[in-house]
Design a protein around this motif. Structure first.
Motif, PDB file in Angstrom:
ATOM      1  N   HIS A   1       0.829  -1.189   0.000  1.00  0.00           N
ATOM      2  CA  HIS A   1       0.000   0.000   0.000  1.00  0.00           C
ATOM      3  C   HIS A   1       0.873   1.252   0.000  1.00  0.00           C
ATOM      4  O   HIS A   1       1.847   1.345   0.753  1.00  0.00           O
ATOM      5  CB  HIS A   1      -0.915   0.008   1.231  1.00  0.00           C
ATOM      6  CG  HIS A   1      -1.836  -1.157   1.286  1.00  0.00           C
ATOM      7  ND1 HIS A   1      -2.361  -1.662   2.454  1.00  0.00           N
ATOM      8  CD2 HIS A   1      -2.339  -1.942   0.296  1.00  0.00           C
ATOM      9  CE1 HIS A   1      -3.146  -2.686   2.191  1.00  0.00           C
ATOM     10  NE2 HIS A   1      -3.146  -2.886   0.893  1.00  0.00           N
ATOM     11  N   GLY A   2       0.559   2.199  -0.863  1.00  0.00           N
ATOM     12  CA  GLY A   2       1.323   3.434  -0.954  1.00  0.00           C
ATOM     13  C   GLY A   2       2.465   3.401  -1.945  1.00  0.00           C
ATOM     14  O   GLY A   2       3.061   4.439  -2.238  1.00  0.00           O
ATOM     15  N   ASP A   3       2.784   2.227  -2.502  1.00  0.00           N
ATOM     16  CA  ASP A   3       3.869   2.134  -3.474  1.00  0.00           C
ATOM     17  C   ASP A   3       3.513   2.902  -4.747  1.00  0.00           C
ATOM     18  O   ASP A   3       2.362   2.908  -5.197  1.00  0.00           O
ATOM     19  CB  ASP A   3       4.163   0.676  -3.826  1.00  0.00           C
ATOM     20  CG  ASP A   3       5.028  -0.021  -2.792  1.00  0.00           C
ATOM     21  OD1 ASP A   3       5.594   0.668  -1.934  1.00  0.00           O
ATOM     22  OD2 ASP A   3       5.129  -1.267  -2.845  1.00  0.00           O
ATOM     23  N   LEU A   4       4.550   3.510  -5.353  1.00  0.00           N
ATOM     24  CA  LEU A   4       4.376   4.282  -6.575  1.00  0.00           C
ATOM     25  C   LEU A   4       4.619   3.394  -7.794  1.00  0.00           C
ATOM     26  O   LEU A   4       5.620   2.692  -7.878  1.00  0.00           O
ATOM     27  CB  LEU A   4       5.349   5.459  -6.593  1.00  0.00           C
ATOM     28  CG  LEU A   4       5.205   6.460  -7.740  1.00  0.00           C
ATOM     29  CD1 LEU A   4       3.869   7.190  -7.650  1.00  0.00           C
ATOM     30  CD2 LEU A   4       6.356   7.474  -7.707  1.00  0.00           C
ATOM     31  N   VAL A   5       3.675   3.454  -8.739  1.00  0.00           N
ATOM     32  CA  VAL A   5       3.764   2.677  -9.972  1.00  0.00           C
ATOM     33  C   VAL A   5       3.772   3.634 -11.157  1.00  0.00           C
ATOM     34  O   VAL A   5       2.942   4.551 -11.229  1.00  0.00           O
ATOM     35  CB  VAL A   5       2.573   1.698 -10.109  1.00  0.00           C
ATOM     36  CG1 VAL A   5       2.626   0.952 -11.443  1.00  0.00           C
ATOM     37  CG2 VAL A   5       2.545   0.719  -8.940  1.00  0.00           C
ATOM     38  N   GLY A   6       4.723   3.458 -12.089  1.00  0.00           N
ATOM     39  CA  GLY A   6       4.740   4.235 -13.308  1.00  0.00           C
ATOM     40  C   GLY A   6       4.005   3.496 -14.406  1.00  0.00           C
ATOM     41  O   GLY A   6       4.059   2.257 -14.475  1.00  0.00           O
ATOM     42  N   LEU A   7       3.309   4.237 -15.274  1.00  0.00           N
ATOM     43  CA  LEU A   7       2.542   3.618 -16.357  1.00  0.00           C
ATOM     44  C   LEU A   7       2.868   4.322 -17.668  1.00  0.00           C
ATOM     45  O   LEU A   7       2.793   5.555 -17.751  1.00  0.00           O
ATOM     46  CB  LEU A   7       1.038   3.707 -16.084  1.00  0.00           C
ATOM     47  CG  LEU A   7       0.553   3.008 -14.810  1.00  0.00           C
ATOM     48  CD1 LEU A   7       0.355   4.033 -13.700  1.00  0.00           C
ATOM     49  CD2 LEU A   7      -0.754   2.259 -15.058  1.00  0.00           C
ATOM     50  N   PHE A   8       3.233   3.520 -18.682  1.00  0.00           N
ATOM     51  CA  PHE A   8       3.528   4.071 -19.999  1.00  0.00           C
ATOM     52  C   PHE A   8       2.477   3.612 -20.998  1.00  0.00           C
ATOM     53  O   PHE A   8       2.276   2.416 -21.205  1.00  0.00           O
ATOM     54  CB  PHE A   8       4.907   3.651 -20.491  1.00  0.00           C
ATOM     55  CG  PHE A   8       5.182   4.094 -21.901  1.00  0.00           C
ATOM     56  CD1 PHE A   8       5.234   5.448 -22.227  1.00  0.00           C
ATOM     57  CD2 PHE A   8       5.362   3.164 -22.916  1.00  0.00           C
ATOM     58  CE1 PHE A   8       5.456   5.862 -23.538  1.00  0.00           C
ATOM     59  CE2 PHE A   8       5.600   3.566 -24.236  1.00  0.00           C
ATOM     60  CZ  PHE A   8       5.645   4.928 -24.541  1.00  0.00           C
ATOM     61  N   SER A   9       1.814   4.594 -21.607  1.00  0.00           N
ATOM     62  CA  SER A   9       0.792   4.329 -22.607  1.00  0.00           C
ATOM     63  C   SER A   9       1.288   4.799 -23.961  1.00  0.00           C
ATOM     64  O   SER A   9       1.893   5.869 -24.075  1.00  0.00           O
ATOM     65  CB  SER A   9      -0.497   5.073 -22.236  1.00  0.00           C
ATOM     66  OG  SER A   9      -1.526   4.807 -23.166  1.00  0.00           O
ATOM     67  N   TYR A  10       1.017   3.991 -24.996  1.00  0.00           N
ATOM     68  CA  TYR A  10       1.443   4.351 -26.347  1.00  0.00           C
ATOM     69  C   TYR A  10       0.351   4.008 -27.347  1.00  0.00           C
ATOM     70  O   TYR A  10      -0.233   2.922 -27.296  1.00  0.00           O
ATOM     71  CB  TYR A  10       2.722   3.596 -26.729  1.00  0.00           C
ATOM     72  CG  TYR A  10       3.149   3.841 -28.162  1.00  0.00           C
ATOM     73  CD1 TYR A  10       3.797   5.023 -28.512  1.00  0.00           C
ATOM     74  CD2 TYR A  10       2.859   2.909 -29.161  1.00  0.00           C
ATOM     75  CE1 TYR A  10       4.168   5.260 -29.830  1.00  0.00           C
ATOM     76  CE2 TYR A  10       3.230   3.135 -30.481  1.00  0.00           C
ATOM     77  CZ  TYR A  10       3.877   4.314 -30.812  1.00  0.00           C
ATOM     78  OH  TYR A  10       4.225   4.554 -32.118  1.00  0.00           O
ATOM     79  N   GLY A  11       0.093   4.939 -28.257  1.00  0.00           N
ATOM     80  CA  GLY A  11      -0.824   4.700 -29.363  1.00  0.00           C
ATOM     81  C   GLY A  11      -0.160   5.106 -30.658  1.00  0.00           C
ATOM     82  O   GLY A  11       0.301   6.243 -30.810  1.00  0.00           O
TER      83      GLY A  11
END
Length: 387
Positions: free
Chosen positions: A296-306
């Motif tokens: 809980h509280g961990d930071l997650v990065g997200l990469f989106s590409y189109g």
């Protein structure tokens, strides 16, 4: 500032799949080309009785209560597998699910980026209207054609996300970076069911856009890679995300941690294949369900590409209320119940469906027991049914 993000998330795909080793053997390829080179084990095969509307409705049906349906004031559908040049797929889903008719419903298209565009619009809406809820749908059927270079990166399915204040899964931070350019790495003309793609070029553009958005995010928000416990990627095939991660992982003091989390994030994508707008969010589901170290509280990065092309890097924190066990149980139960097709059966199913030329069509729906199905087409109208 009120916390906003993903309160519920659901996934649905076809009850049919093929084994990638069997596909490789039929195409006279070394299985390692698909299993290791692409990172794919299985591929979902979508029957003619399912399209993006039914896939999305079936995904949303798994997570929405009657109270949710009454509270939702916006339905946003990200897809590049549109069923109509005018009418949005969102309107169909709204009606099938019985969502309030006082909701706004519309569709977003920018290749595989549409789901992320919808999610970010939903987040901004909830920041202004914290008592409301938004349903975001990301559904596609990836098609490149039989016996083509892209055949091994096909698939399909849908992710449904309920966006709300004080979310129980992922809190979306107000931090994001973008990069876009007018390029021709992938497209699908109106007269084609199958996409056109320059595979090697698209791979290079994907990694370039990831680096561009990651560097901008670092600069704008004064962070470094070790602030992140994990990163999730758009995964048209799982090796692509791994290549992107490897391009920056040497910046970390703990590269083994990020690489291990990536393995958790691609478990389900490797068994389903490409679902365009939903690929990043299936990867997020896989990460949340399979990582035993996220807290809980961990930071997650997200990469989106189109493709075409639009990239975005943004971040979210694991909610204090998140419990991975129900998500993992649901995913594994659904995937384990699928039926494996022979390659001949897959080829026959692939070529079924509604013809682009128009005309009435009635499908045999006896073997599709999904809650929502496509019965066919009559007088240019798609006919949907709830089982």
């Amino acid at each position: 500032m009120v916390k906003v993000g993903i309160d519920k998330i659901g996934f649905f795909t076809s009850p049919y799949f093929i084994d990638m080793t069997e596909l490789a053997n039929r195409r006279h390829e070394e299985p390692g080309k698909f299993l290791i080179g692409l990172g794919q084990k299985q591929q979902a095969v979508i029957p003619p009785t399912q399209d993006v509307v039914t896939l999305a409705a079936n995904a949303a049906n798994k997570i929405l209560t009657k109270a949710d349906k009454d509270k939702i004031d916006t339905v946003i559908f990200g897809t590049e597998t549109g069923i109509d040049n005018s009418k949005s797929a969102a309107i169909y889903v709204q009606a099938l699910l019985g969502i309030s008719k006082h909701a706004r419903s519309f569709e977003i298209k920018q290749a595989c980026y549409g789901g992320t565009a919808g999610l970010q619009m939903a987040v901004e809406h909830i920041r202004l209207h914290p008592d409301s809820q938004v349903l975001v749908l990301a559904a596609d059927i990836a098609r490149y054609g039989l016996q083509t270079p892209g055949e091994a990166t096909q698939g399909g399915g849908a992710v449904a996300m309920l966006v709300a204040a004080e979310p129980r899964i992922l809190e979306i931070e107000d931090k994001r970076s973008f990069y876009s350019d007018n390029i021709m790495d992938f497209w699908r003309p109106l007269y084609r069911r199958d996409a056109v793609v320059d595979g090697h070029y698209s791979n290079n553009v994907y990694i370039d856009f990831f680096k561009q958005t990651w560097q901008t995010y670092q600069r704008d928000y004064h962070c470094n890679i070790d602030d992140f416990q994990a990163m999730a990627f758009h995964l048209p095939y799982t090796k692509m995300g791994l290549k992107a991660l490897r391009s920056i992982v040497n910046q970390s003091h703990h590269p083994e941690r990020l690489l291990a989390q990536f393995e958790s994030s691609r478990v389900y994508n490797a068994c389903v294949g490409n679902l365009y707008t939903g690929s990043l969010y299936l990867s997020l589901i896989s990460l949340l369900a399979n990582s035993e170290t996220l807290q809980h509280g961990d930071l997650v990065g997200l990469f989106s590409y189109g493709s075409g092309a639009q990239g975005e890097f943004y971040s979210g924190r694991i909610s204090e209320q998140f419990d991975r066990r129900p998500l993992k149980t649901d995913m594994e139960a659904m995937l384990s119940k699928r039926q494996k097709l022979t390659i001949s059966q897959y080829e026959e199913m692939y070529q079924a469906g509604l013809p682009l030329s128009g005309g009435d069509k009635q499908f045999d729906t006896a073997s599709d027991h999904s809650p929502f199905i496509l019965e066919g087409r009559h007088e240019d109208q798609r006919i949907y049914r709830q089982n």
